[in-house]
Enzyme design. Structure first.
Site, mmCIF file in Angstrom:
data_model
loop_
_atom_site.group_PDB
_atom_site.id
_atom_site.type_symbol
_atom_site.label_atom_id
_atom_site.label_comp_id
_atom_site.label_asym_id
_atom_site.label_seq_id
_atom_site.Cartn_x
_atom_site.Cartn_y
_atom_site.Cartn_z
ATOM 1 N N GLY A 299 -40.607 23.903 54.169
ATOM 2 C CA GLY A 299 -40.302 25.134 54.884
ATOM 3 C C GLY A 299 -41.401 25.610 55.811
ATOM 4 C CG ASP A 300 -45.828 25.937 56.801
ATOM 5 O OD1 ASP A 300 -45.495 27.095 57.123
ATOM 6 O OD2 ASP A 300 -46.990 25.514 56.899
ATOM 7 C CG MET A 301 -41.815 20.894 59.116
ATOM 8 S SD MET A 301 -43.531 20.273 59.229
ATOM 9 C CE MET A 301 -43.452 19.333 60.756
#
Length: 417
Positions: A299-301
Site C-alpha cells: 500500500g505504499d506505491m
C-alpha cells in the site's frame, strides 16, 4: 592551501548542474522567496539533456521559468530532499549550518549526493568565505527521499571491507535501509519482495541483507534502536564507475510536492504519461508492477516510488528499475493502494471491472491490461510459494503476506494456485 569554507546560511545563489552541465540557477531573495531560472545556453539547446518532464513544453523545448515560491523550493527540487524523521536526523547532523525547516539551507548541505545526476553548488561569489579556523569537519552529504532511515553508503573493497558513509563531496553507490521498531522484519520483507519481482521477470537492482555491525562511523543522528538486518541495495542512478545517471520520480514529473505524494495524481495518470513519454510497453510494465503491488499487499506505491531514468545522452526516459517494494499489509491490516486506481483504493476492489476502467483512463487496450494483470498474478503464484527468500521473513509477517496473496488471487482474475 585548503579551500575556504562557505557558510550555507550566507549563500543566496545556487548553480543547478546535470553532471557537469549548468542548466540553471536558484536564487534566495529577500522575504525568503526561492526563484529558479534556466540558463539561456540550456534553453537554446532545447532543454537537453532532460532535467524534468515537468519543465518541458508540449511543443518541445522548455516552459517559461517557474514562478518564485515563498518559504519553499520549486517542487522538483523539494522532491530531492529527505522527509520526516530522516530529514530531522539530517538537519540535526548539519545543525551548525542548516536551519530547521529551511529547504534552501538543506539543499546546499546535501547538494553533492542527490538522487540522479543533479548537483547543487554555490554560485561563484555567492557568499564571503569563512576563515580556515571556522572550517567544520566533513559531514555526511546525501539525500534520499522518503521517511525510512536510509543512508547512501560506500562498500569498501579489499582487506577489512565494511560499509562507510560518504563524507564531503564523496557519493555513495549503495542505499542502506535500516530496520524499524514500528515495522518488525521490514528489511527481510522488502528483500523477499524484491527477489519475487526479479523472479517474475522485473528489472530489480542488486541487494543483500547485512548486519549493522558492518557499518563504520554511523553518526548518532542516524542510528536506529532496533537490532536487525539492514537491506543494502545497489543504486541504479550510479554507474559501475560511480558516474551519475539522471532519474526523476513521478512527483517531480507531475510537479507535485512531497506532501501530496499520495494524492497528487492517480495510477492512470502515471500509465498515460509513460505511454506518451516512453512507450506502450513501459506503460504495460507499469501495469504488471501495479498488479504485483495489489497481490502482495503493498500500500505504499505512491508518486515517489515510481521513477524515470535517463541513460546515455539523457534525452530519452525509460521506466526505472523496481524499488521500495514491500508488503505493508502485515503492519497495516486495513491498508489500501497508495493512489487511486479508477476511483478505488481498496485491494478488494481491484477486480476486472476496475482494471477495464483504469485501461480506458490510461488510454491502454483493455485486453492488454487484463493480460498483464492475470499473467503477473499467475507468475506470483508459480514463484512465491517456493521462493528461497521466504525463509528470511519473520513467520508472522509471512503468514499475513500469504493470506493476502490467497485472498487477492481470485479477485485479480486468475485461477492459479
Amino acid at each position: 592551501m585548503p579551500e575556504a569554507y562557505l557558510d550555507p546560511r550566507s549563500i543566496s545563489s545556487l548553480e543547478v548542474l546535470l553532471n557537469d552541465l549548468k542548466v540553471g540557477t536558484i536564487v534566495r531573495t529577500p522575504g525568503d522567496f526561492n526563484a529558479f531560472s534556466f540558463e539561456e545556453s540550456y534553453r537554446a539547446a532545447g532543454g537537453l539533456p532532460v532535467l524534468s518532464l515537468s519543465f518541458r513544453a508540449v511543443t518541445g523545448g522548455l516552459r517559461k521559468d517557474p514562478k518564485p515560491v515563498a518559504r519553499a523550493l520549486p517542487a522538483f527540487f523539494a522532491n530531492l530532499l529527505p522527509e520526516d524523521k530522516l530529514r530531522e536526523a539530517m538537519e540535526k547532523h548539519h545543525a551548525g549550518s542548516v536551519r530547521a525547516g529551511n529547504d534552501f539551507d538543506l539543499l546546499i548541505a546535501l547538494g553533492s549526493d542527490l538522487p540522479g545526476a543533479v548537483r547543487i553548488v554555490p554560485s561563484k561569489g555567492a557568499a564571503p568565505p569563512l576563515e580556515d579556523s571556522s572550517r567544520p569537519k566533513p559531514k555526511a552529504r546525501f539525500s534520499l527521499a522518503g521517511v525510512q532511515m536510509k543512508l547512501s553508503v560506500i562498500k569498501n573493497t579489499g582487506k577489512g571491507g565494511g560499509l562507510t558513509l560518504p563524507l564531503g563531496d564523496e557519493q555513495g553507490s549503495y542505499i542502506a535501509k535500516f530496520p524499524s521498531t514500528s515495522f518488525p522484519g521490514v528489511s527481510e520483507n522488502e528483500y523477499a519482495n524484491l527477489a519475487l519481482a526479479e523472479a517474475i521477470g522485473m528489472d530489480v537492482p542488486e541487494r543483500e541483507l547485512v548486519e549493522q555491525s558492518e557499518f563504520e562511523s554511523i553518526p548518532e543522528e542516524f542510528k536506529t534502536l532496533f537490532d536487525g538486518k539492514v537491506l543494502l541495495v545497489k543504486r541504479f542512478d550510479r554507474s559501475a564507475g560511480a558516474e551519475r545517471i539522471h532519474i526523476e520520480d513521478f512527483a517531480q514529473v507531475f510537479g507535485v510536492y512531497p506532501s501530496r505524494k499520495y494524492e497528487g495524481a492517480a495510477y492512470h495518470d502515471i500509465a498515460a504519461a509513460l505511454g506518451v513519454a516512453v512507450s506502450s510497453a513501459a506503460a504495460l510494465e507499469f501495469v504488471r508492477r501495479l498488479a504485483l503491488a495489489a497481490v502482495t499487499g503493498n500500500g505504499d506505491m505512491h508518486l515517489k516510488n515510481w521513477s524515470l531514468i535517463y541513460r546515455g545522452a539523457g534525452d530519452k526516459p525509460e521506466l526505472a528499475p523496481v524499488y521500495d517494494v514491500l508488503s505493508t499489509i502485515p503492519y497495516i491490516p486495513a491498508d489500501a493502494m497508495a493512489l487511486s486506481l479508477a476511483g478505488e483504493r481498496s485491494f478488494k476492489a481491484m477486480n476486472v471491472r476496475r482494471w477495464k476502467a483504469f485501461a480506458n483512463r490510461a488510454r491502454l487496450p483493455e485486453a492488454a491490461v487484463l493480460k498483464a494483470v492475470t499473467e503477473t498474478v499467475e507468475r506470483v503464484n508459480q514463484t512465491w510459494w517456493s521462493l528461497p527468500e521466504r525463509g528470511v521473513v519473520p513467520i508472522k509477517v509471512l503468514e499475513r503476506i500469504d493470506a493476502h496473496v490467497k485472498m487477492m488471487t481470485p479477485i485479480l482474475g486468475t485461477h492459479a494456485h
